[in-house]
Design a protein around this motif. Structure first.
Motif, PDB file in Angstrom:
ATOM      1  N   ARG A   1      -2.507 -10.201   7.587  1.00  8.74           N
ATOM      2  CA  ARG A   1      -2.219  -8.576   7.249  1.00  8.74           C
ATOM      3  C   ARG A   1      -2.021  -7.632   8.252  1.00  8.74           C
ATOM      4  O   ARG A   1      -1.036  -6.975   8.503  1.00  8.74           O
ATOM      5  CB  ARG A   1      -3.263  -8.188   6.166  1.00  8.74           C
TER       6      ARG A   1
ATOM      7  N   ARG B   1       1.263  -8.644   9.894  1.00 12.74           N
ATOM      8  CA  ARG B   1       2.420  -7.886   9.270  1.00 12.74           C
ATOM      9  C   ARG B   1       2.429  -6.433   9.481  1.00 12.74           C
ATOM     10  O   ARG B   1       3.592  -5.873   9.862  1.00 12.74           O
ATOM     11  CB  ARG B   1       2.295  -8.271   7.748  1.00 12.74           C
ATOM     12  N   GLN B   2       1.421  -5.940   9.896  1.00  8.48           N
ATOM     13  CA  GLN B   2       1.426  -4.567  10.034  1.00  8.48           C
ATOM     14  C   GLN B   2       1.983  -4.265  11.148  1.00  8.48           C
ATOM     15  O   GLN B   2       2.522  -3.290  11.675  1.00  8.48           O
ATOM     16  CB  GLN B   2       0.018  -3.936   9.880  1.00  8.48           C
TER      17      GLN B   2
ATOM     18  N   ASP C   1      -1.686  -8.876  -2.517  1.00 12.51           N
ATOM     19  CA  ASP C   1      -2.359  -9.592  -1.692  1.00 12.51           C
ATOM     20  C   ASP C   1      -1.812 -11.091  -1.806  1.00 12.51           C
ATOM     21  O   ASP C   1      -1.797 -11.615  -0.571  1.00 12.51           O
ATOM     22  CB  ASP C   1      -3.761  -9.534  -2.028  1.00 12.51           C
TER      23      ASP C   1
ATOM     24  N   GLU D   1       1.628 -11.187   0.127  1.00  9.92           N
ATOM     25  CA  GLU D   1       1.116 -11.196   1.864  1.00  9.92           C
ATOM     26  C   GLU D   1       0.567 -12.268   2.319  1.00  9.92           C
ATOM     27  O   GLU D   1       1.108 -12.851   3.661  1.00  9.92           O
ATOM     28  CB  GLU D   1       0.145  -9.918   1.879  1.00  9.92           C
TER      29      GLU D   1
END
Length: 182
Positions: free
Chosen positions: A82, A85-86, A139, A142
């Motif tokens: 996560r 990805r951010q 979720d 992701e």
């Protein structure tokens, strides 16, 4: 399992300031983190980040999370995925803030069959929309799409059956595919 590494304990000790525990944790997770970072960078245009850069940025951001108690190796990898990805979304937004030069950022993974590359910022907007509709499905996307996590690991993280994850992944993929073609 004698001799098995307790990732939860290592993460807690690292968060408490034990650098040796952090080093041991990330040496053990290095292979998985490289796979996740490579999947995220595959097909990226104009990205100045290498796999190592992306991993390092994720580790730095993870080190700033003092209040999160992670339950397993799968939880650690899901959170790292996560964060990666951010990092890429932040980088794409920064690049796109310059209106004079627009570069399309695409993400190509080995999971699922798509007709065309996916623009990362479009997918990010769809994930935000999906989070409002069903956060657990977001979720799953992701972890599976971005993190390349197995159905089994996702089921562990979400504390649901593998069959539930499979059903939700399949239906959500159809929803994403449809929305990305609009």
């Amino acid at each position: 399992m004698a001799g098995a590494i307790n990732h939860k304990e290592l993460m807690a000790r690292w968060q408490a300031g034990n650098r040796g525990a952090g080093n041991q944790l990330f040496v053990d997770l290095e292979y998985e983190l490289q796979k996740i970072a490579a999947a995220k960078l595959a097909g990226e245009k104009n990205s100045s980040l290498s796999t190592g850069d992306l991993i390092n940025e994720a580790v730095i951001r993870l080190s700033n999370l003092k209040a999160i108690a992670l339950q397993s190796k799968a939880h650690i990898l899901a959170l790292a995925s996560r964060i990666m990805r951010q990092v890429l979304v932040d980088q794409a937004r920064k690049r796109n803030s310059d209106k004079r030069e627009h570069a399309k950022v695409t993400l190509v993974t080995n999971i699922g069959v798509w007709d065309r590359p996916i623009e990362l910022l479009s997918l990010e907007l769809l994930l935000e929309e999906l989070t409002e509709i069903d956060a657990q499905r977001a979720d799953i996307v992701e972890m599976r799409f971005f993190g390349g996590m197995s159905i089994s690991d996702i089921a562990t993280v979400l504390d649901v059956s593998e069959a539930t994850v499979k059903r939700r992944w399949m239906s959500t993929r159809v929803w994403l595919h449809d929305r990305l073609q609009q």
